[in-house]
Design a protein around this motif. Structure first.
Motif, PDB file in Angstrom:
ATOM      1  N   VAL A 181      22.769   0.007  -1.516  1.00 46.85           N
ATOM      2  CA  VAL A 181      21.373  -0.126  -1.067  1.00 46.85           C
ATOM      3  C   VAL A 181      20.634   1.197  -1.286  1.00 46.85           C
ATOM      4  O   VAL A 181      19.501   1.222  -1.786  1.00 46.85           O
ATOM      5  CB  VAL A 181      21.311  -0.551   0.425  1.00 46.85           C
ATOM      6  N   VAL A 182      21.309   2.312  -0.938  1.00 46.57           N
ATOM      7  CA  VAL A 182      20.697   3.636  -1.129  1.00 46.57           C
ATOM      8  C   VAL A 182      20.341   3.825  -2.600  1.00 46.57           C
ATOM      9  O   VAL A 182      19.220   4.207  -2.958  1.00 46.57           O
ATOM     10  CB  VAL A 182      21.668   4.752  -0.645  1.00 46.57           C
ATOM     11  N   GLN A 183      21.304   3.495  -3.473  1.00 43.06           N
ATOM     12  CA  GLN A 183      21.086   3.635  -4.920  1.00 43.06           C
ATOM     13  C   GLN A 183      19.958   2.725  -5.401  1.00 43.06           C
ATOM     14  O   GLN A 183      19.109   3.131  -6.196  1.00 43.06           O
ATOM     15  CB  GLN A 183      22.362   3.214  -5.644  1.00 43.06           C
ATOM     16  N   LEU A 184      19.971   1.483  -4.919  1.00 46.49           N
ATOM     17  CA  LEU A 184      18.963   0.503  -5.336  1.00 46.49           C
ATOM     18  C   LEU A 184      17.558   0.999  -4.998  1.00 46.49           C
ATOM     19  O   LEU A 184      16.652   0.958  -5.847  1.00 46.49           O
ATOM     20  CB  LEU A 184      19.240  -0.832  -4.613  1.00 46.49           C
ATOM     21  N   VAL A 185      17.391   1.485  -3.768  1.00 46.53           N
ATOM     22  CA  VAL A 185      16.052   1.913  -3.335  1.00 46.53           C
ATOM     23  C   VAL A 185      15.590   3.103  -4.180  1.00 46.53           C
ATOM     24  O   VAL A 185      14.442   3.130  -4.651  1.00 46.53           O
ATOM     25  CB  VAL A 185      16.062   2.250  -1.819  1.00 46.53           C
ATOM     26  N   GLU A 240      11.716   5.054  -1.076  1.00 44.09           N
ATOM     27  CA  GLU A 240      12.306   6.013  -0.136  1.00 44.09           C
ATOM     28  C   GLU A 240      12.796   5.205   1.056  1.00 44.09           C
ATOM     29  O   GLU A 240      12.039   4.403   1.616  1.00 44.09           O
ATOM     30  CB  GLU A 240      11.192   6.975   0.293  1.00 44.09           C
ATOM     31  N   LEU A 241      14.051   5.400   1.425  1.00 48.08           N
ATOM     32  CA  LEU A 241      14.604   4.640   2.554  1.00 48.08           C
ATOM     33  C   LEU A 241      14.022   5.140   3.876  1.00 48.08           C
ATOM     34  O   LEU A 241      13.959   6.354   4.102  1.00 48.08           O
ATOM     35  CB  LEU A 241      16.111   4.824   2.604  1.00 48.08           C
ATOM     36  N   ARG A 260       9.891   2.513   1.656  1.00 47.89           N
ATOM     37  CA  ARG A 260       8.482   2.747   1.297  1.00 47.89           C
ATOM     38  C   ARG A 260       8.404   3.202  -0.153  1.00 47.89           C
ATOM     39  O   ARG A 260       9.377   3.753  -0.671  1.00 47.89           O
ATOM     40  CB  ARG A 260       7.911   3.909   2.120  1.00 47.89           C
ATOM     41  N   PRO A 261       7.199   3.067  -0.763  1.00 45.80           N
ATOM     42  CA  PRO A 261       7.039   3.678  -2.089  1.00 45.80           C
ATOM     43  C   PRO A 261       7.202   5.194  -1.938  1.00 45.80           C
ATOM     44  O   PRO A 261       6.684   5.766  -0.980  1.00 45.80           O
ATOM     45  CB  PRO A 261       5.589   3.325  -2.467  1.00 45.80           C
ATOM     46  N   THR A 289       0.856  -1.197   0.000  1.00 47.62           N
ATOM     47  CA  THR A 289       0.000   0.000   0.000  1.00 47.62           C
ATOM     48  C   THR A 289       0.892   1.247   0.000  1.00 47.62           C
ATOM     49  O   THR A 289       2.074   1.162   0.366  1.00 47.62           O
ATOM     50  CB  THR A 289      -0.879   0.022   1.273  1.00 47.62           C
ATOM     51  N   PRO A 290       0.331   2.426  -0.350  1.00 52.18           N
ATOM     52  CA  PRO A 290       1.177   3.628  -0.397  1.00 52.18           C
ATOM     53  C   PRO A 290       1.897   3.916   0.921  1.00 52.18           C
ATOM     54  O   PRO A 290       2.994   4.462   0.925  1.00 52.18           O
ATOM     55  CB  PRO A 290       0.179   4.744  -0.755  1.00 52.18           C
TER      56      PRO A 290
END
Ligand SMILES: C[S@@+](CC[C@H](N)C(=O)[O-])C[C@H]1O[C@@H](n2cnc3c(N)ncnc32)[C@H](O)[C@@H]1O
Length: 257
Positions: A189-193, A199-200, A255-256, A151-152
Motif C-alpha cells: 500500500v505504501v508503495q502503491l500510494v 502521500e499517505l 492525499r495528492p 482537490t489539492p
C-alpha cells in the motif's frame, strides 16, 4: 443443550441485539458479528477523513452500506459501481429513504478509468471494499486517477484485501492458488500510494482480532457491555501500525502529494 443448539441460540440473540442497535440508529446490523465489526471499523475511519457536506465520488458503492453513512454526514455523492445490476439494487434500497437526497446521480464506472471527471471535482473519493483489489493489473494508474479528481487538500479513502491477514485467518490460502482479486501487504500500500503520486495520511486494519472466530464472537456479542468493550478494543488495535497487516482488509487515506 448440545453445542450447535447453543451456538444457534446465541446467534438468534445476536441478531436481536443487532436489530436493536439498528433501531437505535447507532449502526445497521451486519450479516454476522465479523461483518458488523468490519462495517464499524470502516465507518469510524470514514468519519475521521470525510468532512461534513463534502462532495464525494463513491467507487464500487455496491449495496449502499457507506452511501448511507455519507448521507448522514450531509455529503453530496456521485454513486458509482462497475455493475449496473448493483447500481439498480442500490437505487431500490435507497429510494424512499432520507439518504436519496444526498445522491447526485448514479453512474456505471470502472474505478480504473475516471477520465470523465475534472481535476479536483471532488473533496473525497471513497473506494471501500476492494474496487482497488479488483483492478489487479493497473492499481497504480487507477489510484493516480482517483488522486487527480480530488482537490489539492482532498483525500482518497480506500480499503483493499489484506494478503497476510487472509493467510493468518485462513492458512489454507497459503497453498499458492491464484485468486481473482489482488491482495496487499501494508508495504504494498505504501508503495502503491507513492507510485501513484500520493502521500499517505493514515492506515488501519479491519478485523484484526475478530476474523476467524465466529463462535467466540457470537458469545461476546450476546453481552451488550462486553461487546461494546470488545469493539472499542478492536478499533484501537486495528489502528496500531503493528496491526495493519493482520486483518481482513487494509484501510488507508491518501492525499495528492
Ligand atoms: C465488496 S463490494 C464493496 C461494496 C461497498 N463499497 C462496501 O464496502 O460495502 C465491491 C464492489 O466493488 C465493485 N467493483 C469491482 N470491480 C470494480 C471496478 N473495477 N470498478 C468499480 N467498481 C468495482 C463491485 O461491483 C462491488 O460492488
Amino acid at each position: 443443550m448440545d453445542h450447535s443448539a447453543a451456538v444457534g441460540a446465541v446467534r438468534r440473540h445476536l441478531d436481536r441485539h443487532f436489530d436493536r442497535l439498528g433501531e437505535q440508529g447507532s449502526a445497521r446490523p451486519g450479516t454476522d458479528a465479523c461483518g458488523w465489526v468490519s462495517r464499524e471499523v470502516h465507518r469510524r475511519f470514514l468519519r475521521r477523513f470525510v468532512p461534513r457536506g463534502a462532495r464525494v465520488l463513491e467507487i464500487g458503492a455496491g449495496a449502499h452500506r457507506f452511501t448511507t453513512e455519507l448521507a448522514a454526514r450531509g455529503c453530496r455523492v456521485v454513486v458509482t459501481d462497475a455493475s449496473s445490476a448493483l447500481l439498480a439494487a442500490h437505487q431500490r434500497r435507497v429510494r424512499g429513504t432520507p439518504a436519496e437526497r444526498s445522491v447526485l446521480r448514479r453512474e456505471v464506472l470502472d474505478g480504473a478509468d475516471v477520465g470523465r471527471y475534472a481535476d479536483g471535482e471532488f473533496d473525497v473519493v471513497l473506494a471501500y471494499g476492494g474496487p482497488l483489489s479488483a483492478v489487479r493489473c493497473c492499481a497504480v494508474g487507477a489510484l493516480r486517477g482517483l488522486l487527480r479528481v480530488v482537490t489539492p487538500d482532498g483525500v482518497v479513502v480506500a480499503s483493499v484485501l489484506s494478503l497476510l491477514g487472509s493467510w493468518r485467518h485462513q492458512p489454507s490460502a497459503l497453498d499458492g492458488r491464484e485468486t481473482t482479486d489482488r491482495r496487499y501487504r501494508w508495504s504494498d500500500v505504501v508503495q502503491l500510494v507513492h507510485a501513484a503520486g500520493g502521500e499517505l495520511v493514515d492506515g488501519s486494519a479491519s478485523n484484526w482480532a475478530s476474523a476467524g472466530h465466529p463462535d467466540t464472537l457470537a458469545h461476546l456479542a450476546a453481552d451488550r457491555a462486553a461487546w461494546r468493550r470488545f469493539v472499542e478494543h478492536e478499533v484501537a488495535a486495528c489502528a496500531e501500525p503493528g496491526a495493519r497487516d493482520g486483518g481482513t482488509h487494509i484501510l488507508f487515506a491518501a492525499r495528492p502529494a
